[in-house]
Design an enzyme around this catalytic site. Structure first.
Site, PDB file in Angstrom:
ATOM      1  NE  ARG A 104      -3.588  -0.319   2.040  1.00 43.28           N
ATOM      2  CZ  ARG A 104      -4.768  -0.287   1.554  1.00 43.28           C
ATOM      3  NH1 ARG A 104      -5.474   0.770   0.908  1.00 43.28           N
ATOM      4  NH2 ARG A 104      -5.689  -1.476   1.193  1.00 43.28           N
ATOM      5  CB  THR A 108      -1.677   7.218  -3.236  1.00 42.42           C
ATOM      6  OG1 THR A 108      -1.309   5.867  -3.352  1.00 42.42           O
ATOM      7  CG2 THR A 108      -0.987   8.288  -3.729  1.00 42.42           C
ATOM      8  CG  ASP A 200       1.526 -10.917  10.399  1.00 40.20           C
ATOM      9  OD1 ASP A 200       1.778  -9.677  10.336  1.00 40.20           O
ATOM     10  OD2 ASP A 200       1.884 -11.831   9.551  1.00 40.20           O
ATOM     11  CG  ASP A 203       5.008 -11.970  11.380  1.00 40.19           C
ATOM     12  OD1 ASP A 203       6.365 -11.715  10.541  1.00 40.19           O
ATOM     13  OD2 ASP A 203       5.058 -10.509  12.030  1.00 40.19           O
TER      14      ASP A 203
HETATM   15  N1  URA Z   1      -3.298 -10.166   7.964  1.00 34.92           N
HETATM   16  C1  URA Z   1      -3.175 -11.044   8.837  1.00 34.92           C
HETATM   17  O1  URA Z   1      -1.956 -11.810   8.834  1.00 34.92           O
HETATM   18  N2  URA Z   1      -3.409 -11.098  10.111  1.00 34.92           N
HETATM   19  C2  URA Z   1      -4.881 -10.247  10.182  1.00 34.92           C
HETATM   20  O2  URA Z   1      -5.592 -10.508  11.095  1.00 34.92           O
HETATM   21  C3  URA Z   1      -5.159  -9.396   9.473  1.00 34.92           C
HETATM   22  C4  URA Z   1      -4.287  -9.562   8.105  1.00 34.92           C
END
Ligand code: URA
Length: 209
Positions: A104, A108, A200, A203
């Site tokens: 992103r 913008t 995430d 991760d």
């Molecule tokens: N991306 C992720 O890895 N986890 C989320 O909760 C939202 C976006």
């Protein structure tokens, strides 16, 4: 078209619960993502066309059905989508795999493509876009738009956890694309994470935290 399919098979539900658990380590997390992706793929391919063929068994001839046209493409969105690819390839070993990376633009806020490598005949294929988390829907929507501009017509979006914000956005911006998910969670938090979600996904897949 534009339907949301939430896969509520007990095997999927159980595996998603293990995935959510913060105690689940990277190795088990990766294995679960692969297994869940395979099971979502099973549902998402339910309507692919078959054709009739004659097969000779050791006993005699019989009329059977096989997949009519194995022209599929899997497009994982970088980077977490990679975690779902091998599970899907187990069911669709002839699929070609393309990769799309988007970020992103901080000014913008528009998604910008930073990596793209697609099968040369992608526009002729049934395309499965894969990303474990459908959060704001911004990246998913941009990836779908990008593939449409490349001429792709038949697309499905496969994720493991979706939330209302992402689903609404995709339904509004791409009402022709069905969404398959293993869970439909409550909401997004202020940091763009799905609640309760699993944290995430990138991760946890790649151990980068
Ligand atoms: N991306 C992720 O890895 N986890 C989320 O909760 C939202 C976006």
């Amino acid at each position: 078209m534009g339907e949301l399919y939430v896969i509520d098979h007990p095997l999927v539900v159980d595996k998603v619960s293990m995935l959510r658990n913060e105690e689940t380590g990277n190795k088990e997390f990766r294995e679960l993502v692969e297994e869940i992706a395979l099971l979502i793929c099973y549902e998402a391919t339910r309507n692919i066309a078959l054709k009739e063929v004659i097969i000779k068994t050791p006993i005699g001839f019989t009329q059977c059905k096989v997949i009519a046209d194995k022209k599929f493409a899997l497009i994982p969105i970088l980077r977490a989508g990679i975690g779902m690819t091998d599970g899907m390839l187990k069911l669709m070993p002839t699929a070609k795999v393309g990769h799309v990376g988007l970020y992103r633009d901080p000014e913008t806020l528009n998604p910008v493509e930073y990596y793209c490598k697609l099968p040369s005949d992608v526009e002729e294929r049934d395309v499965y876009i894969i990303d474990p988390m459908l959060a704001t829907g911004g990246t998913a929507s941009a990836a779908i738009q990008f593939l449409k501009e490349k001429g792709v017509k038949a697309m499905k979006f496969l994720c493991i956890i979706a939330c209302p914000e992402g689903v609404e956005r995709l339904k509004k911006e791409h009402p022709d694309v069905d969404i398959y998910t293993a869970a439909y969670d409550e909401k997004l938090n202020d940091h763009g994470y799905i609640v309760p979600g699993l944290g995430d996904a990138g991760d946890r897949l790649f151990g980068t935290k």
